[in-house]
Design a protein around this motif. Sequence first.
Motif, short mmCIF file in Angstrom:
data_model
loop_
_atom_site.label_atom_id
_atom_site.label_comp_id
_atom_site.label_asym_id
_atom_site.label_seq_id
_atom_site.Cartn_x
_atom_site.Cartn_y
_atom_site.Cartn_z
N SER A 40 1.01 -1.19 -0.19
CA SER A 40 -0.11 0.18 -0.10
C SER A 40 0.89 1.28 0.04
O SER A 40 0.47 2.31 -0.36
CB SER A 40 -1.19 0.17 0.99
N GLU A 41 2.02 1.01 0.38
CA GLU A 41 2.73 2.27 0.50
C GLU A 41 3.17 2.81 -0.96
O GLU A 41 3.85 4.16 -1.19
CB GLU A 41 4.21 2.13 1.36
N ALA A 42 3.05 2.19 -1.96
CA ALA A 42 3.34 2.57 -3.30
C ALA A 42 2.17 3.64 -3.69
O ALA A 42 2.58 4.45 -4.55
CB ALA A 42 3.13 1.15 -4.37
N ASN A 93 8.78 17.86 -7.73
CA ASN A 93 8.80 18.23 -9.15
C ASN A 93 9.52 17.16 -10.19
O ASN A 93 9.29 17.36 -11.38
CB ASN A 93 9.30 19.69 -9.54
N HIS A 94 9.95 16.08 -9.52
CA HIS A 94 10.56 15.10 -10.41
C HIS A 94 9.94 13.83 -9.95
O HIS A 94 9.84 13.37 -8.72
CB HIS A 94 12.07 15.12 -10.19
N ALA A 95 9.53 12.93 -11.02
CA ALA A 95 8.96 11.83 -10.84
C ALA A 95 10.05 10.82 -9.87
O ALA A 95 9.48 10.24 -9.29
CB ALA A 95 8.67 11.10 -12.17
N TRP A 96 11.20 10.85 -10.42
CA TRP A 96 12.17 10.06 -9.57
C TRP A 96 12.28 10.34 -8.12
O TRP A 96 12.74 9.59 -7.17
CB TRP A 96 13.68 9.86 -10.15
N LEU A 97 11.95 11.67 -7.82
CA LEU A 97 12.01 12.23 -6.39
C LEU A 97 10.74 11.88 -5.66
O LEU A 97 10.60 11.96 -4.29
CB LEU A 97 12.35 13.38 -6.20
N ALA A 98 9.60 11.32 -6.34
CA ALA A 98 8.14 11.50 -5.56
C ALA A 98 8.38 10.23 -4.72
O ALA A 98 7.70 10.32 -3.46
CB ALA A 98 7.31 11.17 -6.94
N PRO A 99 8.98 8.90 -4.89
CA PRO A 99 9.00 8.05 -3.63
C PRO A 99 9.93 8.25 -2.63
O PRO A 99 10.01 7.64 -1.62
CB PRO A 99 9.53 6.87 -4.53
N CYS A 144 8.37 1.66 -2.61
CA CYS A 144 8.01 2.67 -3.41
C CYS A 144 8.91 3.02 -4.86
O CYS A 144 8.19 3.63 -5.48
CB CYS A 144 8.28 4.04 -2.47
N TYR A 145 9.99 2.57 -4.90
CA TYR A 145 10.91 2.76 -6.07
C TYR A 145 10.41 1.68 -7.00
O TYR A 145 10.73 1.88 -8.17
CB TYR A 145 12.33 2.77 -5.69
N VAL A 146 9.99 0.50 -6.79
CA VAL A 146 9.67 -0.50 -7.56
C VAL A 146 8.17 -0.14 -8.14
O VAL A 146 7.58 0.04 -9.19
CB VAL A 146 9.86 -1.84 -7.42
N LEU A 147 7.17 -0.69 -6.91
CA LEU A 147 5.60 -0.35 -7.36
C LEU A 147 5.41 0.99 -7.58
O LEU A 147 4.55 1.38 -8.28
CB LEU A 147 4.91 -1.13 -6.17
N LEU A 151 3.49 2.66 -11.02
CA LEU A 151 2.21 3.37 -11.05
C LEU A 151 2.48 4.53 -11.52
O LEU A 151 1.69 5.11 -12.40
CB LEU A 151 1.80 3.86 -9.58
N LEU A 152 3.66 5.46 -11.23
CA LEU A 152 3.82 6.60 -12.08
C LEU A 152 3.93 6.61 -13.64
O LEU A 152 3.55 7.54 -14.18
CB LEU A 152 5.07 7.31 -11.70
N ARG A 153 4.51 5.40 -13.96
CA ARG A 153 4.65 5.35 -15.53
C ARG A 153 3.27 4.92 -16.09
O ARG A 153 3.16 5.10 -17.21
CB ARG A 153 5.66 4.28 -15.71
N ALA A 154 2.57 3.84 -15.28
CA ALA A 154 1.30 3.45 -15.88
C ALA A 154 0.22 4.12 -16.06
O ALA A 154 -0.70 4.22 -16.87
CB ALA A 154 1.09 1.89 -15.30
N ILE A 155 -0.08 4.76 -14.88
CA ILE A 155 -1.17 5.59 -14.54
C ILE A 155 -1.67 6.81 -15.74
O ILE A 155 -2.60 6.70 -16.41
CB ILE A 155 -1.42 6.32 -13.20
#
Length: 178
Positions: A40-42, A93-99, A144-147, A151-155
């Motif tokens: 769920s933390e993803a 502001n960066h997807a890689w920093l979101a997790p 967070c960095y895998v799942l 999510l960030l890529r798929a949604i």
Amino acid sequence: MRSKTQLLALNGVIAAAYAALTLVASAMNLAYGPVQFRFSEALTVLPFLFPGTWPGVFVGCLVANLLSPYGPIDIVIGSLATLIAAILTQKTNHAWLAPLPPVVCNMVLVGGMLAWYEVGFSAQFPALFAVNALWVGIGEAVVCYVLGILLLRAIPNVSYLRRYVPEARRSFRRAHSA
């Protein structure tokens, strides 16, 4: 553009999904304790894509922590860690920093909570805090960095959901390089 009703519904779905996924992880002994892989933390990355959804992540965590074996301290501290993480994730502001906010917040707050629960503020606290923070951080980073990145890529590729993601955050590459 979302209406207030749509945002409320999205927060409700996120809260329910967070609580349900934590129950699944709990059944596998992965939701609570120093070594945890809460799937769920993803969902804590969702405020990056959907600003205003941090309340859903927080409420889902709060509901899930009502079942925690650590009792009221986890309900307060664990839920607070997720609340802070979700708000900070929304501001990235960066997807890689979101997790990153969920990893750091849980390492510090949950790692400290677990150490305090076991030994209080005794001489053993610093060492136990370091060990718990490391294990919580590893589990959080994996989830967070895998799942979360998945999510960030798929949604944004789901046509129905795409219209609710701000233009600047729709493309993973654009969000990454922005």
